[in-house]
Design a protein around this motif. Structure first.
Motif: not given
Length: 323
Positions: A162, A165, A200
């Motif tokens: 998360s 984001m 990522q």
């Protein structure tokens, strides 16, 4: 009564009705009423040239579009290289975009200065060390999230993911305050360490490792290998495509990074190439020297792309399919 020698065999009415009538010799065959002839090849041949023309026209349109897109994409690079080879002076467009006259004096000025080689060294250290650290941490975390079983694994993974984001600008100021309190301003570790946790990269590593068969790890454990040996001898060799792909992307990202090196490197000696070249514009440095520095900064990332491009498709496709 038995059949006599002169008696004839009675004809089967079914066979007689089913037998086709053969035309008499010399007679012309009459087509059977009610039957339609199948469409002949002349009609098919009549539509074939039009289909080929449409296909050729579509290829021509695509080719023209790709050529125009390539020209638009490559024009900034062409302008950067040509203007960096121009003599010092005012830029006269479009005449300055012609490939003559040319001279390489701007490159000599840039490479002969004291700051640019130092900025180049700082960028190499920042990029290469960050690539190694990011890949090692992402591979270890991806292996743990993919193949290890421990309480809270899924909640921990999705909580870490998360972070993608959360905008980078939100966490930059708290990170800078923490690094400054630890004494990391104007230091290599303060420049590198906050960039090593890459969500990522961990996600791509986990997706790739999840596709590896569990039998490999069970066989290694039966042979007496511990977890570190399994990771070094089995996992890492199988991760070569995704390691090359992620390594290239991480290298490009750190080489072109501007904001964090600008914040953490407050002295001239700790600037990277991107920050240093941007500072040249404030010092009224000639345009050809600024663009020469940009070309020098572009060459390493282009070389890294040429080296790692053959792993891009395999790495990205492998992580997507196996996930």
């Amino acid at each position: 009564m038995g059949n006599t020698a002169g008696s004839t065999e009675t004809a089967d009415p079914v066979k007689t009705a089913a037998a086709p009538l053969s035309p008499a010799p010399g007679a012309t065959a009459v087509p059977t009423p009610g039957r339609r002839r199948a469409p002949g090849p002349p009609k098919e041949r009549a539509t074939l040239p039009s289909a080929l023309r449409l296909r050729a026209r579509g290829k021509l349109v695509r080719g023209v579009f790709l050529v125009l897109a390539s020209i638009v994409t490559l024009f900034p690079f062409y302008a950067m290289v040509v203007l960096s080879l121009k003599p010092e002076g005012a830029v006269d467009l479009p005449g300055s975009l012609l490939p003559w006259p040319m001279e390489g004096g701007a490159y000599g000025e840039v490479l002969g200065s004291q700051d640019v080689p130092r900025w180049l060294f700082n960028t190499l250290v920042y990029s290469l060390v960050s690539v190694v650290g990011t890949l090692v941490l992402a591979a270890l975390a991806g292996y743990a999230f993919a193949k290890k079983r421990f309480p809270g694994r899924e909640a921990m993974f999705w909580s870490f993911l998360s972070m993608v984001m959360v905008p980078y600008h939100v966490t930059m100021i708290p990170t800078f305050i923490l690094i400054a309190k630890l004494g990391g301003v104007d230091s290599y570790w303060g420049l590198i360490v906050p960039t090593l946790a890459n969500a990522q990269a961990v996600f791509l590593m986990r997706q790739f490792i999840m596709g590896l068969p569990d039998e490999l790890f069970e066989a290694a454990r039966l042979d007496g290998c511990n977890e570190l040996q399994i990771f070094a001898r089995i996992v890492l060799p199988l991760l070569k495509p995704i390691l090359a792909t992620l390594g290239t992307f991480v290298f490009l990202w750190h080489w072109n990074d501007f904001l964090w090196p600008l914040v953490i490197g407050q002295s001239t000696e700790m600037r990277t190439l991107t920050v240093g070249i941007a500072s040249l514009q404030q010092q009224q440095v000639p345009l050809n020297q600024v663009l020469a520095g940009s070309v020098i900064a572009f060459v390493p990332i282009f070389s890294a792309y040429l080296v790692g491009q053959r792993y891009f498709t395999e790495g990205i496709t492998g992580s997507a399919v196996k996930g």
